[in-house]
Design an enzyme around this catalytic site. Structure first.
Site, PDB file in Angstrom:
ATOM      1  NE  ARG A  57      -2.302  19.999 -14.953  1.00 39.83           N
ATOM      2  CZ  ARG A  57      -1.968  20.658 -16.077  1.00 39.83           C
ATOM      3  NH1 ARG A  57      -0.698  20.696 -16.480  1.00 39.83           N
ATOM      4  NH2 ARG A  57      -2.875  21.285 -16.798  1.00 39.83           N
ATOM      5  CE1 TYR A 109       0.866  -0.513   1.325  1.00 45.16           C
ATOM      6  CE2 TYR A 109       1.205   0.767  -0.667  1.00 45.16           C
ATOM      7  CZ  TYR A 109       0.387   0.341   0.365  1.00 45.16           C
ATOM      8  OH  TYR A 109      -0.909   0.762   0.418  1.00 45.16           O
ATOM      9  CG  ASP A 181       9.558   3.235  -0.692  1.00 43.52           C
ATOM     10  OD1 ASP A 181       9.665   4.015   0.271  1.00 43.52           O
ATOM     11  OD2 ASP A 181       8.459   2.826  -1.119  1.00 43.52           O
ATOM     12  CE  LYS A 206       2.193   4.819   4.967  1.00 44.68           C
ATOM     13  NZ  LYS A 206       1.983   5.163   3.607  1.00 44.68           N
TER      14      LYS A 206
HETATM   15  O1  P1T Z   1       0.013   5.306   0.522  1.00 43.80           O
HETATM   16  P1  P1T Z   1       0.937   6.095  -0.356  1.00 43.80           P
HETATM   17  O2  P1T Z   1       1.263   7.454   0.153  1.00 43.80           O
HETATM   18  O3  P1T Z   1       0.508   6.105  -1.783  1.00 43.80           O
HETATM   19  O4  P1T Z   1       2.363   5.344  -0.316  1.00 43.80           O
HETATM   20  C1  P1T Z   1       2.546   4.035  -0.745  1.00 43.80           C
HETATM   21  C2  P1T Z   1       3.719   3.407  -0.040  1.00 43.80           C
HETATM   22  C3  P1T Z   1       4.949   3.397  -0.662  1.00 43.80           C
HETATM   23  N1  P1T Z   1       6.037   2.852  -0.079  1.00 43.80           N
HETATM   24  C4  P1T Z   1       5.956   2.302   1.153  1.00 43.80           C
HETATM   25  C5  P1T Z   1       7.180   1.689   1.758  1.00 43.80           C
HETATM   26  C6  P1T Z   1       4.749   2.289   1.835  1.00 43.80           C
HETATM   27  O5  P1T Z   1       4.724   1.737   3.062  1.00 43.80           O
HETATM   28  C7  P1T Z   1       3.586   2.856   1.231  1.00 43.80           C
HETATM   29  C8  P1T Z   1       2.267   2.855   1.913  1.00 43.80           C
HETATM   30  N2  P1T Z   1       2.185   1.931   2.955  1.00 43.80           N
HETATM   31  C9  P1T Z   1       1.096   1.724   3.752  1.00 43.80           C
HETATM   32  C10 P1T Z   1      -0.071   2.353   3.611  1.00 43.80           C
HETATM   33  C11 P1T Z   1       1.284   0.718   4.819  1.00 43.80           C
HETATM   34  O6  P1T Z   1       0.482   0.663   5.772  1.00 43.80           O
HETATM   35  O7  P1T Z   1       2.271  -0.024   4.729  1.00 43.80           O
END
Ligand code: P1T
Length: 391
Positions: A57, A109, A181, A206
């Site tokens: 961890r 988001y 972000d 992504k």
């Molecule tokens: O899904 P996760 O890995 O926890 O990330 C969240 C997140 C954070 N910032 C941005 C700009 C994002 O687009 C996302 C996740 N977005 C999607 C799942 C979506 O389809 O837009």
């Protein structure tokens, strides 16, 4: 070529760093790929005497290599990896305390909005969401207790481009930590730290991983104090990625530069096609001259990415029908993978945003979001053409 170490890594170009940074051959066996250190614990020679790792961890060599690679790609001193993008957000929010105030851009988001509004508000943090395109409004929204400024650019899903340099300069003047972000542009097309941000974060789910087979998040920073604080939470809270996921993201990163170029090339073709189609009301793509922030996008980013949003002519029924008709595009949440995805923000990714807020900022029933993959553009256009014919 001299192998990369932390001293000489930054003399290399982006693609070279994506492939080599943090990833020297493994010293014991010479394995060229960083091994997946699938272990929860590490042997100690005598109590407290170890080889730099004690419990997974706290640290794992596969994660170290991955963090070092992303730090290099973002031009940062260090990076910290988490089990999701939102776990990364959560770790940053842990640096705040009850009574603190956060300024956030209004188009984020849905999950980011949700963790702020439904998790942290309850714990005594306060949030203001506003349009960061208006710098005067941003400046006026700071309060004596503002501790964090949070922005996405381009925003999700409306692809507004926000001026990182100007906005983070205001935050710096007010002694407020700024976070960008960078999920939509990836480390390849945008460098928020060099534009003044204190922290850059990604949902690596992504583009960074790029193959839609991992959920993960990472942040990078050159601010040692913030790094140490958040590293403490990474270990104390423990939302860390497993070694297999670290390996997979590192493998994805090796082609990030190639993939992003192709995402962008396809996005341009698809955006031009949509712009000329009679059933489309409006196309939003930062690479188009019709995009209101096109000049800023050109200045701030080295490319425009693969995300496109557009409004269909019609309402919910037509939009639903269109989304049911696509076949090469997959109707799904998420983005940034090699395959093209299509989504409906109102019912999918942004359903957790109250309807009044959605309408105010333009997330309407006829808004569609595309993540352009790296397939052949003519096939993507043919799929959209046949689906549009059916409405
Ligand atoms: O899904 P996760 O890995 O926890 O990330 C969240 C997140 C954070 N910032 C941005 C700009 C994002 O687009 C996302 C996740 N977005 C999607 C799942 C979506 O389809 O837009």
């Amino acid at each position: 070529m001299k192998k990369m170490d932390s001293e000489n890594v930054n003399q290399f170009g982006f693609g070279t760093r994506a492939i080599h940074a943090g990833q020297a051959p493994e010293p014991v066996t010479g394995a060229v790929m960083v091994p997946i250190f699938q272990t929860s614990t590490f042997a100690q020679e005598s109590p407290g005497k170890n080889k730099g790792y004690e419990y997974a961890r706290t640290g794992n060599p596969t994660r170290t290599a991955y963090q070092d690679c992303v730090a290099s790609l973002e031009g940062a001193k260090s990076a910290l990896a988490f089990s999701s993008g939102l776990a990364t957000t959560d770790a940053i929010l842990h640096t705040l305390k009850s009574g603190d105030h956060v300024l956030c851009c209004d188009d984020v988001y849905g999950g980011t909005f949700r963790i702020f509004d439904k998790v942290y508000r309850k714990l005594g943090l306060d949030f203001t969401f506003l349009d960061f395109s208006d710098l005067k409004q941003v400046e006026a929204a700071f309060r004596p207790n503002t501790r964090l400024l949070w922005m996405e650019t381009p925003t999700n899903p409306l692809l507004k481009v926000l001026d990182i340099e100007a906005i983070t300069a205001i935050a710096r003047r007010k002694k407020v930590v700024s976070v960008v972000d960078n999920t939509f542009m990836s480390s390849y097309f945008q460098k928020p730290l060099s534009l003044g941000a204190d922290l850059v974060i990604h949902s690596v789910t992504k583009y960074m991983n790029g193959h839609s087979d991992v959920v993960g998040g990472i942040l990078a920073t050159s601010n040692s104090e913030l790094y140490e604080q958040i590293k403490f939470f990474q270990n104390a809270v423990g939302a860390v990625p497993g070694p297999m996921d670290c390996f997979l993201v590192m493998r994805g990163l090796k082609t990030l530069h190639l993939r992003m170029e192709q995402h962008q090339k396809n996005a341009f073709e698809v955006a031009h096609f949509l712009e000329g189609h009679s059933k489309i009301e409006k196309v939003i793509y930062p690479g188009l001259e019709s995009h209101p922030d096109h000049a800023l996008a050109r200045r701030q980013m080295s490319g425009f990415g693969g995300m496109i949003s557009f409004y269909l002519k019609g309402g919910l029924a037509e939009t639903r029908r269109f989304l049911e008709q696509v076949s090469l595009f997959t109707l799904a949440e998420s983005l940034g993978g090699v395959e093209s995805l299509i989504g409906h923000p109102v019912t999918m990714t942004h359903a957790s945003i109250p309807v009044e807020t959605r309408e105010k900022i333009g997330i309407r029933d006829n808004l569609v979001r595309i993540s352009t993959g790296v397939e052949d553009a003519q096939d993507l256009i043919a799929d959209l053409t046949q689906a549009l014919k059916k409405i």
